[in-house]
Design an enzyme around this catalytic site. Structure first.
Site, PDB file in Angstrom:
ATOM      1  CG  ASP A 151      33.391  41.467  76.440  1.00  0.00           C
ATOM      2  OD1 ASP A 151      32.577  41.909  75.614  1.00  0.00           O
ATOM      3  OD2 ASP A 151      33.183  41.433  77.667  1.00  0.00           O
ATOM      4  CG  ASP A 169      35.977  36.132  78.290  1.00  0.00           C
ATOM      5  OD1 ASP A 169      35.030  36.451  79.022  1.00  0.00           O
ATOM      6  OD2 ASP A 169      36.824  36.943  77.872  1.00  0.00           O
TER       7      ASP A 169
END
Length: 567
Positions: A123, A121
């Site tokens: 963030d 991912d």
């Protein structure tokens, strides 16, 4: 025979040594001892002052005074002596076995030698943000409530408090109450907030007819309040300002006796927080002052370079937009960041990405324009938007346990991958590092060790049913409650640890344990391990496997700070 008085003197002695003679429980114990002495018509033992436990240091020791009391049995003395022995030896032992905040912890056995493909991912996985970003999100959403939803302009006086909420909390949408729930669906009393004020325990028990939340009222699989579920679980780090804003607006309405519908408030705050993301307010702010909002990337490039040097394939799947990710990755990794990734997918709309088979991939050109070409292959150096995991698996062939995906959101990033597709999963939990550092402090170790000792004494000595023993036991129960509150405040004054309620795992930890094979504070922890390292979960004793007074750090080997420093 009253064994409890002798134990109470010993308890008083330990409190004086470890908590200080000014601790609030000291006077309560002295008062209780006076009451017992009056009941029995006895005098205070020589050498023990009625005002302070210091008399034990000036005169004969409490151990020497116990025989003079003539109230205790040999069995009771052995129990207390065992407790004191464990307590006295355990603290220095733990201090020599501190936990390593940069370790990787395993829920499920996994060998990195089996991993060929690493996914990430963006963030709070590849990049971390400063607390100033949460202030920005809070302020922007608060202003949207005022300007677009016509909320009272007076709510502008509320500012973001980074120390109010923690992740993993549940919010009762219909009652407008924020709370912490354990792995067994029990509310941790003392952590229930209406607005910014704690709800008294008796009111909580009346409201929920106890402290248990039935399954049908809990949040759905992804933590949402849908399909009749009245609870919403906040699992995202970005949800911290949302919880705080909900609490602040609730506080304003309650303090000013404004009649409102809690369901509408929840929806309006949720929509305002969403709009901060969807309308690009947050993205534009970060891009305009990237050094202010991206606080550190914790050697992200070093991690990616290490994996690339060992021939590992890598991909990125994020919900964030293309230009935002590109600028962030250029800042933390470099202009050539795309060369490290075999596939890059933006605006994936997880968790729908893992379940919706209908959405095809679209290529994004250098100017951010979406192309209409049919995608037959996911090419290195290109950026793709949307799509779905089923098409991703078809185009890449990356299936099963040879894939390891990292993310910070237990539900949106990890749950579907481990349950439906057999990928290995790694959870990034930034709070882990700060909690481990707190757990390594002497004050926390002293408090927790005494709490465990006190709990053991309560368990062992509850068989004494005479009135005087029951007075002592009640005093111990009060102190245990006080010590639990003290332990909670080490982490967060309102809600305590992310991972524990009083004695049980939190609901957050329950889901973490189910959906993550390994977890760590940041990706940089991977630099401490060889690419062929095998992670073995520690064999945690089951309750029926634990002998009495077995709280020894040697019982369960943990990743230790001293071992890491020795390397």
């Amino acid at each position: 025979m009253i064994e409890a008085v002798g134990y109470l003197y010993k308890s008083l002695h330990i409190r004086g040594n470890h908590l200080g003679s000014s601790h609030s429980s000291i006077q309560g114990i002295l008062h209780l001892l006076r009451e017992i002495e009056q009941i029995r018509g006895r005098r205070w033992p020589q050498g023990m002052s009625q005002q302070s436990p210091e008399g034990s240091k000036k005169g004969s020791s409490l151990r020497g005074l116990l025989p003079k009391l003539n109230y205790h049995s040999a069995q009771g003395t052995n129990t207390v002596n065992s407790a004191l022995c464990v307590h006295s030896k355990l603290v220095p032992s733990i201090m020599n076995h501190l936990l390593n905040p940069d370790a990787i912890f395993s829920n499920n056995e996994m060998s990195l030698s089996d991993i060929e493909i690493y996914g990430f991912d963006y963030d709070y996985t590849l990049v971390f943000y400063s607390k100033q970003l949460h202030t920005l999100i809070f302020n922007a959403a608060r202003d949207l409530l005022i300007n677009e939803h016509r909320y009272p302009v007076e709510i502008r006086k509320y500012e973001y408090d980074p120390n109010f909420a923690i992740r993993g909390l549940h919010y009762d949408v219909q009652r407008a109450i924020l709370m912490k729930i354990d792995a067994f669906h029990y509310i941790q009393l003392g952590t229930v907030y209406r607005g910014l004020s704690v709800v008294p325990d008796d009111e909580v028990i009346e409201m929920y007819e106890g402290s248990h939340v039935p399954l049908e009222q809990m949040s759905d699989f992804y933590g949402k309040s849908s399909h009749g579920n009245t609870m919403k679980q906040f699992m995202d780090i970005f949800s911290l300002p949302e919880m705080t804003l909900l609490s602040c607006v609730n506080e304003h309405f309650l303090k000013n006796s404004i009649d409102y519908e809690p369901v509408h408030l929840y929806k309006d705050v949720k929509d305002s927080i969403r709009d901060v993301h969807i309308k690009g307010i947050m993205y534009r702010a970060i891009e305009a002052d990237i050094e202010k909002y991206i606080c550190y990337a914790e050697q992200t490039r070093a991690v990616l370079a290490k994996l690339a040097d060992h021939g590992k394939k890598m991909f990125l799947i994020t919900n964030s937009p293309s230009s935002f990710v590109d600028k962030g990755m250029r800042y933390i990794v470099g202009k050539d960041w795309r060369d490290l990734f075999d596939v890059v997918i933006v605006q994936a709309e997880k968790p729908n990405f893992f379940n919706d088979k209908r959405r095809p991939f679209r290529k994004v050109n250098e100017k951010g324009v979406l192309l209409w070409d049919k995608i037959h292959k996911l090419q290195k150096g290109q950026i793709y938007k949307q799509g779905n995991l089923y098409e991703f698996l078809k185009l890449t062939g990356w299936r099963g346990s040879k894939v390891l995906y990292f993310g910070d959101h237990i539900y949106s990033d990890l749950a579907d991958l481990t349950l439906k597709h057999g990928w290995r999963t790694g959870a990034i939990i930034p709070e882990l590092r700060s909690e481990l550092k707190i757990m390594n402090t002497e004050s926390y170790i002293q408090t927790m060790t005494w709490l465990q000792t006190l709990t053991g004494l309560l368990e062992q000595m509850q068989v004494h049913r005479d009135a005087e023993s029951q007075l002592v036991l009640e005093e111990w129960k009060k102190e245990r409650k006080e010590m639990r509150e003290m332990t909670k405040s080490f982490f967060n004054a309102q809600f305590g640890s992310l991972f524990r309620t009083d004695q049980n795992p939190t609901y957050f930890l329950r889901r973490l344990s189910r959906f993550a094979d390994i977890y760590m504070a940041s990706l940089s922890c991977l630099l401490n391990y060889d690419v062929n390292h095998t992670f073995y979960p520690r064999r945690t004793p089951l309750q029926h496997e634990l002998p009495a007074w077995s709280d020894s750090p040697s019982a369960c080997k943990a990743p230790l700070l001293q071992e890491a420093q020795a390397k």
